[in-house]
Design a protein around this motif. Structure first.
Motif, mmCIF file in Angstrom:
data_model
loop_
_atom_site.group_PDB
_atom_site.id
_atom_site.type_symbol
_atom_site.label_atom_id
_atom_site.label_comp_id
_atom_site.label_asym_id
_atom_site.label_seq_id
_atom_site.Cartn_x
_atom_site.Cartn_y
_atom_site.Cartn_z
ATOM 1 N N GLU A 93 15.571 -58.069 69.686
ATOM 2 C CA GLU A 93 16.240 -56.904 69.087
ATOM 3 C C GLU A 93 16.990 -56.112 70.155
ATOM 4 O OE1 GLU A 93 16.619 -56.228 65.752
ATOM 5 O OE2 GLU A 93 15.771 -58.240 65.629
ATOM 6 N N MET A 94 16.405 -55.941 71.326
ATOM 7 C CA MET A 94 17.079 -55.243 72.425
ATOM 8 C C MET A 94 18.153 -56.130 73.036
ATOM 9 S SD MET A 94 17.528 -52.561 74.231
ATOM 10 C CE MET A 94 16.119 -51.550 73.824
ATOM 11 N N TRP A 95 17.853 -57.415 73.178
ATOM 12 C CA TRP A 95 18.804 -58.355 73.788
ATOM 13 C C TRP A 95 20.125 -58.382 73.025
ATOM 14 C CZ3 TRP A 95 19.261 -60.845 78.255
ATOM 15 C CH2 TRP A 95 20.179 -61.874 78.345
ATOM 16 N N LYS A 137 11.432 -57.144 77.726
ATOM 17 C CA LYS A 137 11.185 -55.826 77.128
ATOM 18 C C LYS A 137 12.129 -55.617 75.946
ATOM 19 C CE LYS A 137 10.096 -53.347 81.389
ATOM 20 N NZ LYS A 137 10.612 -52.298 82.281
ATOM 21 N N GLY A 138 11.587 -55.187 74.830
ATOM 22 C CA GLY A 138 12.407 -54.939 73.646
ATOM 23 C C GLY A 138 12.720 -56.187 72.857
ATOM 24 N N GLN A 167 7.186 -57.782 83.109
ATOM 25 C CA GLN A 167 8.112 -57.377 82.052
ATOM 26 C C GLN A 167 9.488 -57.199 82.681
ATOM 27 O OE1 GLN A 167 5.959 -54.002 80.144
ATOM 28 N NE2 GLN A 167 6.101 -55.343 78.364
ATOM 29 N N CYS A 193 10.686 -64.585 75.004
ATOM 30 C CA CYS A 193 11.337 -63.640 74.107
ATOM 31 C C CYS A 193 10.667 -63.682 72.739
ATOM 32 C CB CYS A 193 12.818 -64.012 73.986
ATOM 33 S SG CYS A 193 13.749 -63.048 72.787
ATOM 34 N N SER A 213 13.716 -56.124 81.868
ATOM 35 C CA SER A 213 14.690 -55.522 80.950
ATOM 36 C C SER A 213 15.771 -56.535 80.606
ATOM 37 C CB SER A 213 15.334 -54.297 81.601
ATOM 38 O OG SER A 213 16.181 -54.706 82.677
ATOM 39 N N HIS A 253 10.236 -57.851 69.486
ATOM 40 C CA HIS A 253 10.355 -56.514 70.064
ATOM 41 C C HIS A 253 9.711 -56.387 71.439
ATOM 42 C CE1 HIS A 253 11.090 -55.983 65.813
ATOM 43 N NE2 HIS A 253 11.513 -54.787 66.014
ATOM 44 N N GLY A 254 9.259 -57.478 72.012
ATOM 45 C CA GLY A 254 8.681 -57.435 73.351
ATOM 46 C C GLY A 254 7.176 -57.251 73.394
ATOM 47 N N ASN A 255 6.507 -57.356 72.252
ATOM 48 C CA ASN A 255 5.049 -57.200 72.224
ATOM 49 C C ASN A 255 4.338 -58.548 72.273
ATOM 50 O OD1 ASN A 255 5.207 -54.341 72.025
ATOM 51 N ND2 ASN A 255 5.710 -54.556 69.867
#
Length: 107
Positions: free
Chosen positions: A94-96, A90-91, A6, A64, A8, A67-69
């Motif tokens: 949406e996080m990116w 990770k994330g 994983q 990607c 970030s 949400h990273g799941n």
């Protein structure tokens, strides 16, 4: 044993800046068109074999999803297909898009 790591958004950004990285976006077509990581290729069941044939197993691959799941299972799958360095973001996107908006694009 997991065949992927994983990563970030910040570490992915650094990796992208420093390496020749492949990015597989596994979200649906509409979500991909609205926005995706720069240089990401959308991968689904219809083009999966083509993606595996066309991409290097030696270059790092970042997977990607939303949400990273979901990307974790797909990252494991790519690892099992012989990709040497596979990462799950990770994330997800949406996080990116929050962490790296300058590295997002629309289709």
């Amino acid at each position: 044993m997991s065949g992927f790591t994983q990563i970030s958004a910040e570490d992915a950004k650094t990796m992208i800046a420093n390496n020749d990285v492949q990015i597989a976006d596994i979200r649906d077509a509409m979500s991909y068109e609205v926005g995706h990581m720069t240089a990401a290729q959308r991968v689904d069941n219809q083009n999966l074999n083509e993606f595996i044939t066309a991409t290097s197993k030696q270059k790092p691959l970042i997977v990607c999803c939303y949400h990273g799941n979901s990307s974790q299972g797909v990252a494991q799958f790519f690892s099992e297909q012989g990709y040497e360095a596979v990462y799950s973001l990770k994330g997800g996107y949406e996080m990116w898009k929050i962490a790296c908006p300058e590295l997002c694009q629309r289709s």
